[in-house]
Design a protein around this motif. Structure first.
Motif, PDB file in Angstrom:
ATOM      1  N   ARG A 351       0.810  -1.221   0.000  1.00  0.00           N
ATOM      2  CA  ARG A 351       0.000   0.000   0.000  1.00  0.00           C
ATOM      3  C   ARG A 351       0.851   1.284   0.000  1.00  0.00           C
ATOM      4  NH1 ARG A 351      -3.419   0.480   4.482  1.00  0.00           N
ATOM      5  NH2 ARG A 351      -1.955  -0.804   5.650  1.00  0.00           N
ATOM      6  N   LEU A 352       2.059   1.193  -0.531  1.00  0.00           N
ATOM      7  CA  LEU A 352       2.862   2.380  -0.787  1.00  0.00           C
ATOM      8  C   LEU A 352       2.922   2.616  -2.294  1.00  0.00           C
ATOM      9  CD1 LEU A 352       5.813   1.819   1.706  1.00  0.00           C
ATOM     10  CD2 LEU A 352       4.060   3.600   1.861  1.00  0.00           C
ATOM     11  N   PRO A 353       2.912   3.865  -2.743  1.00  0.00           N
ATOM     12  CA  PRO A 353       2.963   4.134  -4.177  1.00  0.00           C
ATOM     13  C   PRO A 353       4.250   3.605  -4.800  1.00  0.00           C
ATOM     14  CG  PRO A 353       2.357   6.117  -2.943  1.00  0.00           C
ATOM     15  CD  PRO A 353       2.823   5.112  -1.944  1.00  0.00           C
ATOM     16  N   ARG A 354       4.207   3.453  -6.108  1.00  0.00           N
ATOM     17  CA  ARG A 354       5.415   3.081  -6.852  1.00  0.00           C
ATOM     18  C   ARG A 354       5.579   4.034  -8.031  1.00  0.00           C
ATOM     19  NH1 ARG A 354       5.598   0.267  -2.910  1.00  0.00           N
ATOM     20  NH2 ARG A 354       6.690  -1.725  -2.697  1.00  0.00           N
ATOM     21  N   ALA A 355       6.791   4.519  -8.204  1.00  0.00           N
ATOM     22  CA  ALA A 355       7.103   5.432  -9.298  1.00  0.00           C
ATOM     23  C   ALA A 355       8.577   5.276  -9.613  1.00  0.00           C
ATOM     24  CB  ALA A 355       6.790   6.874  -8.911  1.00  0.00           C
ATOM     25  N   GLY A 356       8.901   5.419 -10.884  1.00  0.00           N
ATOM     26  CA  GLY A 356      10.300   5.324 -11.254  1.00  0.00           C
ATOM     27  C   GLY A 356      10.482   5.118 -12.729  1.00  0.00           C
ATOM     28  N   GLU A 357      11.566   4.403 -13.077  1.00  0.00           N
ATOM     29  CA  GLU A 357      11.932   4.171 -14.467  1.00  0.00           C
ATOM     30  C   GLU A 357      12.387   2.730 -14.607  1.00  0.00           C
ATOM     31  OE1 GLU A 357      14.951   3.405 -17.420  1.00  0.00           O
ATOM     32  OE2 GLU A 357      15.508   3.979 -15.370  1.00  0.00           O
ATOM     33  N   ARG A 358      11.898   2.065 -15.645  1.00  0.00           N
ATOM     34  CA  ARG A 358      12.261   0.672 -15.911  1.00  0.00           C
ATOM     35  C   ARG A 358      12.571   0.525 -17.394  1.00  0.00           C
ATOM     36  NH1 ARG A 358       9.511  -3.885 -17.821  1.00  0.00           N
ATOM     37  NH2 ARG A 358      10.415  -5.868 -17.107  1.00  0.00           N
ATOM     38  N   ASP A 359      13.811   0.230 -17.702  1.00  0.00           N
ATOM     39  CA  ASP A 359      14.242   0.055 -19.091  1.00  0.00           C
ATOM     40  C   ASP A 359      13.848   1.253 -19.960  1.00  0.00           C
ATOM     41  OD1 ASP A 359      15.262  -2.428 -18.379  1.00  0.00           O
ATOM     42  OD2 ASP A 359      13.436  -3.500 -18.956  1.00  0.00           O
ATOM     43  N   GLY A 360      14.028   2.449 -19.405  1.00  0.00           N
ATOM     44  CA  GLY A 360      13.725   3.654 -20.156  1.00  0.00           C
ATOM     45  C   GLY A 360      12.276   4.092 -20.117  1.00  0.00           C
ATOM     46  N   LEU A 361      11.417   3.327 -19.454  1.00  0.00           N
ATOM     47  CA  LEU A 361       9.985   3.636 -19.361  1.00  0.00           C
ATOM     48  C   LEU A 361       9.686   4.213 -17.983  1.00  0.00           C
ATOM     49  CD1 LEU A 361       7.100   3.269 -20.613  1.00  0.00           C
ATOM     50  CD2 LEU A 361       7.037   1.075 -19.424  1.00  0.00           C
ATOM     51  N   TYR A 362       9.104   5.386 -17.934  1.00  0.00           N
ATOM     52  CA  TYR A 362       8.743   6.007 -16.662  1.00  0.00           C
ATOM     53  C   TYR A 362       7.320   5.605 -16.271  1.00  0.00           C
ATOM     54  CZ  TYR A 362      12.860   8.911 -17.354  1.00  0.00           C
ATOM     55  OH  TYR A 362      14.155   9.353 -17.544  1.00  0.00           O
ATOM     56  N   TYR A 363       7.061   5.539 -14.957  1.00  0.00           N
ATOM     57  CA  TYR A 363       5.734   5.153 -14.477  1.00  0.00           C
ATOM     58  C   TYR A 363       5.481   5.762 -13.105  1.00  0.00           C
ATOM     59  CZ  TYR A 363       8.396   1.808 -11.673  1.00  0.00           C
ATOM     60  OH  TYR A 363       9.287   1.244 -10.795  1.00  0.00           O
ATOM     61  N   SER A 364       4.209   5.899 -12.760  1.00  0.00           N
ATOM     62  CA  SER A 364       3.797   6.296 -11.407  1.00  0.00           C
ATOM     63  C   SER A 364       2.361   5.829 -11.207  1.00  0.00           C
ATOM     64  CB  SER A 364       3.892   7.815 -11.228  1.00  0.00           C
ATOM     65  OG  SER A 364       3.593   8.180  -9.887  1.00  0.00           O
ATOM     66  N   MET A 365       2.113   5.081 -10.111  1.00  0.00           N
ATOM     67  CA  MET A 365       0.792   4.487  -9.896  1.00  0.00           C
ATOM     68  C   MET A 365       0.749   3.820  -8.522  1.00  0.00           C
ATOM     69  SD  MET A 365       1.206   1.198 -12.456  1.00  0.00           S
ATOM     70  CE  MET A 365       1.711   2.225 -13.827  1.00  0.00           C
ATOM     71  N   GLY A 366      -0.355   3.131  -8.222  1.00  0.00           N
ATOM     72  CA  GLY A 366      -0.466   2.347  -6.995  1.00  0.00           C
ATOM     73  C   GLY A 366      -0.644   3.186  -5.748  1.00  0.00           C
ATOM     74  N   TYR A 367      -1.484   4.217  -5.807  1.00  0.00           N
ATOM     75  CA  TYR A 367      -1.602   5.168  -4.696  1.00  0.00           C
ATOM     76  C   TYR A 367      -2.440   4.644  -3.532  1.00  0.00           C
ATOM     77  CZ  TYR A 367       0.092   7.965  -8.568  1.00  0.00           C
ATOM     78  OH  TYR A 367       0.813   8.423  -9.633  1.00  0.00           O
ATOM     79  N   SER A 368      -3.095   3.530  -3.722  1.00  0.00           N
ATOM     80  CA  SER A 368      -3.702   2.761  -2.623  1.00  0.00           C
ATOM     81  C   SER A 368      -4.668   3.572  -1.767  1.00  0.00           C
ATOM     82  CB  SER A 368      -2.593   2.147  -1.746  1.00  0.00           C
ATOM     83  OG  SER A 368      -1.723   1.332  -2.512  1.00  0.00           O
ATOM     84  N   GLY A 369      -5.553   4.322  -2.427  1.00  0.00           N
ATOM     85  CA  GLY A 369      -6.581   5.073  -1.715  1.00  0.00           C
ATOM     86  C   GLY A 369      -6.236   6.517  -1.427  1.00  0.00           C
TER      87      GLY A 369
END
Length: 427
Positions: A351-369
């Motif tokens: 239940r902690l957010p996840r954000a970062g970069e993976r193989d050149g792809l950026y992402y941010s999600m999983g804010y859990s409410g």
């Protein structure tokens, strides 16, 4: 009268008028997948920095979680601060807690800077103790928070609980006084209009079916055409269909959360039940959250059933919420309900957010409410990361293993629901 299945927020928000028309084509500095708070906030920040931005939304902007939530914009995390300290150490726990506080400040700043009419209000959030033992835990949490990280909290002892809420169901409370509320769909449309005004091309009805990397960047494909982008941000939340999103589907658990909006209540009733008109959440694992709107409706929600949101599930859950509302506030038993809807909350395993970069792809999600504030904040922060400031990401040091046995469809939700119900019985 049959209740509308449309989110009250979406039904009472203006239409987005700044969308791009025609084919999806051309090149961009950054392509963003997802037109919720994360994507819109990032598009606005990047466009303000002078980037050529394309945002691709499968349906309508803020049409999913960003326009279907409880409209609460709360400080603090869903975790016990002491538990965070035990797991990560005091310094990291403070940083995670303060990131949530910074997120509310980010929402307020954007509302002010962009002139967004969304009824932003620093009303405070009340966590209501559903059992005497829960109040004891809140009291310990209060003392630790005040001592280490947050002076803006206060306790409501059991004998004073009716100063805050006109119900016999609760045994005290903890108030985070700097929490806020907004009309989330109006806020989201305001972000979209601001981003479009800054030069971002925002395409609705442009579901991304695939994205592939090449030496020139990313080729992003939709039924309306293809765009080439130097950088790509995945800001979809949830679990979009398609093989390209498989890595995220194994790490995000999407569970339904359901809401009702009553008919407008009279001021006398509101003064008796919710005199300070704050945000409210109960302390049970399967609890409820509620607040009033600017036109005196009560938005009352919760995970009434551990199921996905669909029209049938939403209606079943709405009936459960009506019953719960009448039990919690007998004066509202039988009150008219004008809207019943659901949405999907995207959870990570911890239940902690996840954000970062993976193989050149950026992402941010999983804010859990906590997506209203955290998604907005992380859009701004990921714009900084993409622009060359990796330390702007407060979650960058968290690893993100897949959930064992999970490949997208949450087959285990009924068992999780039974577990939480049992926890609510014994604790």
């Amino acid at each position: 009268m049959v209740a509308s299945p449309l989110s009250y927020w979406l039904a009472s928000a203006p239409a987005f008028t700044g969308g791009a028309h025609g084919a999806v084509e051309g090149v961009a500095d950054v392509a963003i997948i997802g037109g919720g708070f994360t994507g819109l906030s990032a598009a606005l920040a990047l466009a303000r920095r002078g980037a050529n931005v394309v945002l691709l939304e499968a349906d309508r902007v803020v049409g999913e979680a960003s326009g279907r939530n409880g409209g609460q914009c709360n400080n603090g995390t869903s975790h016990d601060y002491g538990a965070l300290s035990a797991r990560f150490g005091k310094d990291v726990a403070k940083a995670y807690y303060r990131a949530h506080c910074d997120a509310v400040d980010t929402v307020e700043r954007l509302v002010r800077e962009e002139g967004i009419d969304c009824s932003f209000n620093r009303c405070g959030r009340v966590k209501l103790a559903a059992k005497p033992a829960h109040y004891d835990k809140l009291a310990r949490a209060h003392d630790l928070l005040v001592r280490e990280v947050d002076q803006n909290v206060r306790l409501v002892p059991p004998e004073r609980i009716r100063d805050e809420v006109g119900s016999d169901d609760f045994y005290g409370a903890l108030i985070q006084t700097t929490s806020a509320q907004i009309q989330p769909a109006r806020f989201g449309v305001g972000l979209a209009e601001a981003a479009a005004g800054a030069g971002a091309r925002i395409y609705e009805q442009a579901r991304v079916s695939d994205f592939t990397r090449s030496p020139q960047g990313w080729r992003v494909t939709t039924p309306r055409g293809t765009v080439m982008a130097r950088q790509l941000l995945v800001a979809t939340g949830g679990a979009p269909a398609g093989q390209a999103f498989g890595w995220f589907r194994r790490r995000i658990i999407s569970v339904g959360s359901f809401l009702i909006a009553t008919e407008p209540l009279d001021d006398t009733t509101i003064d008796a039940l919710l005199p300070h008109r704050r945000n409210y959440v109960t302390s049970r694992n399967i609890g409820n959250y509620f607040r009033l709107t600017s036109d005196n409706r009560l938005i009352f929600g919760g995970r009434a059933r551990f199921a996905i949101s669909d029209p049938r599930s939403d209606m079943k859950s709405g009936r459960i919420l009506e019953q719960t509302l009448g039990q919690m506030f007998p004066a509202l038993a039988g009150v008219g309900v004008d809207h019943v809807w659901g949405g999907m909350v995207d959870l990570t395993a911890d239940r902690l957010p996840r954000a970062g970069e993976r193989d050149g792809l950026y992402y941010s999600m999983g804010y859990s409410g906590h997506g209203v504030q955290m998604a907005t904040h992380m859009g701004q922060q990921m714009a900084r990361v993409i622009s060359g400031e990796p330390d702007a990401n407060p979650w960058g040091q968290l690893d993100w293993p897949s959930v064992p046995g999970h490949f997208g469809k949450p087959w285990f939700l009924p068992m999780v629901g039974l577990w939480y119900k049992w926890q609510d019985v014994i604790h």
